[in-house]
Design a protein around this motif. Structure first.
Motif, PDB file in Angstrom:
ATOM      1  N   ARG A 187     -74.048  30.101 -93.602  1.00 44.69           N
ATOM      2  CA  ARG A 187     -73.040  30.824 -92.829  1.00 44.69           C
ATOM      3  C   ARG A 187     -73.649  31.472 -91.590  1.00 44.69           C
ATOM      4  O   ARG A 187     -72.995  31.559 -90.549  1.00 44.69           O
TER       5      ARG A 187
ATOM      6  N   ALA B   5     -71.299  25.605 -95.918  1.00 40.85           N
ATOM      7  CA  ALA B   5     -71.107  27.013 -95.570  1.00 40.85           C
ATOM      8  C   ALA B   5     -69.775  27.540 -96.072  1.00 40.85           C
ATOM      9  O   ALA B   5     -69.625  28.747 -96.284  1.00 40.85           O
ATOM     10  N   LYS B   6     -68.782  26.672 -96.265  1.00 34.36           N
ATOM     11  CA  LYS B   6     -67.463  27.110 -96.701  1.00 34.36           C
ATOM     12  C   LYS B   6     -67.221  26.875 -98.192  1.00 34.36           C
ATOM     13  O   LYS B   6     -66.112  27.096 -98.683  1.00 34.36           O
TER      14      LYS B   6
ATOM     15  N   CYS C 237     -70.871  32.542-101.393  1.00 37.45           N
ATOM     16  CA  CYS C 237     -71.155  31.606-100.298  1.00 37.45           C
ATOM     17  C   CYS C 237     -72.621  31.726 -99.884  1.00 37.45           C
ATOM     18  O   CYS C 237     -73.203  32.826 -99.942  1.00 37.45           O
TER      19      CYS C 237
ATOM     20  N   ILE D 292     -66.258  31.245 -89.112  1.00 35.18           N
ATOM     21  CA  ILE D 292     -67.442  32.015 -89.491  1.00 35.18           C
ATOM     22  C   ILE D 292     -67.973  32.714 -88.255  1.00 35.18           C
ATOM     23  O   ILE D 292     -68.176  32.094 -87.210  1.00 35.18           O
TER      24      ILE D 292
ATOM     25  N   MET E   6     -69.081  38.311 -91.058  1.00 34.42           N
ATOM     26  CA  MET E   6     -69.990  38.357 -92.206  1.00 34.42           C
ATOM     27  C   MET E   6     -70.440  39.792 -92.491  1.00 34.42           C
ATOM     28  O   MET E   6     -70.516  40.214 -93.654  1.00 34.42           O
TER      29      MET E   6
END
Length: 306
Positions: free
Chosen positions: A97, A67-68, A92, A256, A261
């Protein structure tokens, strides 16, 4: 006289004792109703799934992309076999995420609801039971916090803490510090009603102390409205965390969050709508499941609807 007219001298069979049924209570009746309420079952199933995702994100993050880990060469890609929800502006993976972002939102919501219920419930129990100057003092303190708008107050608290120190703990602190007076008022009203009931008078006449009366007799009969409001507040806290992160004072990168987001994707929404749509969809489903759960619990615990 014939034998047919003589009364029977045979001993009669003893009647079977009636089976004692377990006395019904508010909690047993509520659980009986909840198990048969489709709104509760659907909301509970959705919330359990989301809690499982937040608790074990590795089990649901099956795309095999960190996710990173981001790559600008993959920025704003659509749905592919490798990226199920596409990629965001930095390249990404949106699916990963979204899965890992559930942890922050769920933790903030549950911890804030629990802390608020404990603080407000304890102070409301004390103020409603003792009354007089104790109740007046706690009520005046609660009114001070009531005068502060929730989002504006949380923004101010997080601004004082600073973005460098912002995290889950600071967001929980800001939300809980402004929400406990509502629980205090609800618990206080329920305690004032309960302490004048006959079972409390009987316990006091038998020599029960204040602590025993509060914990054994009043609290179990006054906590129902607090549970209902805390369940509904859970959705409000999740939404508030997303709003604070969206405004840039809540959760900060590299953590996150769904709100973070959405904030990162809003400027390129027309070019790449997926990075905004999917976290917003998961956020909406989470709040919807909590609202459904809270409505069902309220209907089950409200004696006026029985």
């Amino acid at each position: 006289m014939s034998n047919d007219t003589l009364p029977s001298l045979a001993p009669s069979q003893p009647a079977e004792p009636a089976k004692e049924s377990k006395p019904a209570s508010l909690w047993s009746d509520a659980w009986y109703d909840l198990r048969r309420n489709p709104v509760f079952l659907i909301g509970a199933a959705m919330l359990v799934l989301l809690v499982a995702i937040s608790a074990f994100p590795g089990l649901f993050d099956t795309v095999g992309v960190d996710a990173k880990t981001c790559s600008l060469a993959q920025a704003r890609k659509g749905i592919t076999s490798e990226h199920w929800f596409g990629t965001d502006n930095l390249g990404c993976d949106v699916y990963s995420r979204v899965i890992w972002g559930a942890r922050v939102s769920i933790i903030v919501g549950f911890v804030s609801a629990i802390v608020t219920a404990l603080i407000g419930g304890a102070l409301g129990l004390i103020g409603g039971f003792y009354g007089r100057w104790v109740d007046i003092l706690l009520s005046r303190i609660a009114e001070i916090f009531f005068a502060i708008p929730s989002i504006l107050g949380a923004l101010l608290i997080l601004a004082v803490i600073g973005r460098d120190n912002a995290g889950i703990g600071s967001v929980v602190l800001a939300l809980s510090l402004l929400a406990w007076p509502m629980i205090l008022r609800i618990m206080r009203a329920a305690v004032i009603t309960a302490k004048h009931q006959d079972y409390v008078m009987a316990a006091r006449a038998l020599g029960a102390g204040p602590g025993r009366i509060m914990l054994r007799h009043i609290l179990p009969n006054a906590v129902a409205p607090v549970i209902v409001v805390s369940t509904i507040n859970l959705g409000a806290f999740i939404a508030a965390e997303a709003a604070l992160s969206f405004l840039g004072v809540g959760i900060q990168s590299p953590q996150i969050s769904w709100g973070l987001m959405i904030a990162d994707a809003r400027n390129r929404f027309l070019e790449a709508p997926l990075p905004l749509i999917f976290p917003a969809l998961f956020l909406s489903l989470t709040i919807l499941s909590v609202v459904m759960l809270g409505d069902a619990v309220r209907d089950a615990l409200d004696p006026k609807l029985r």
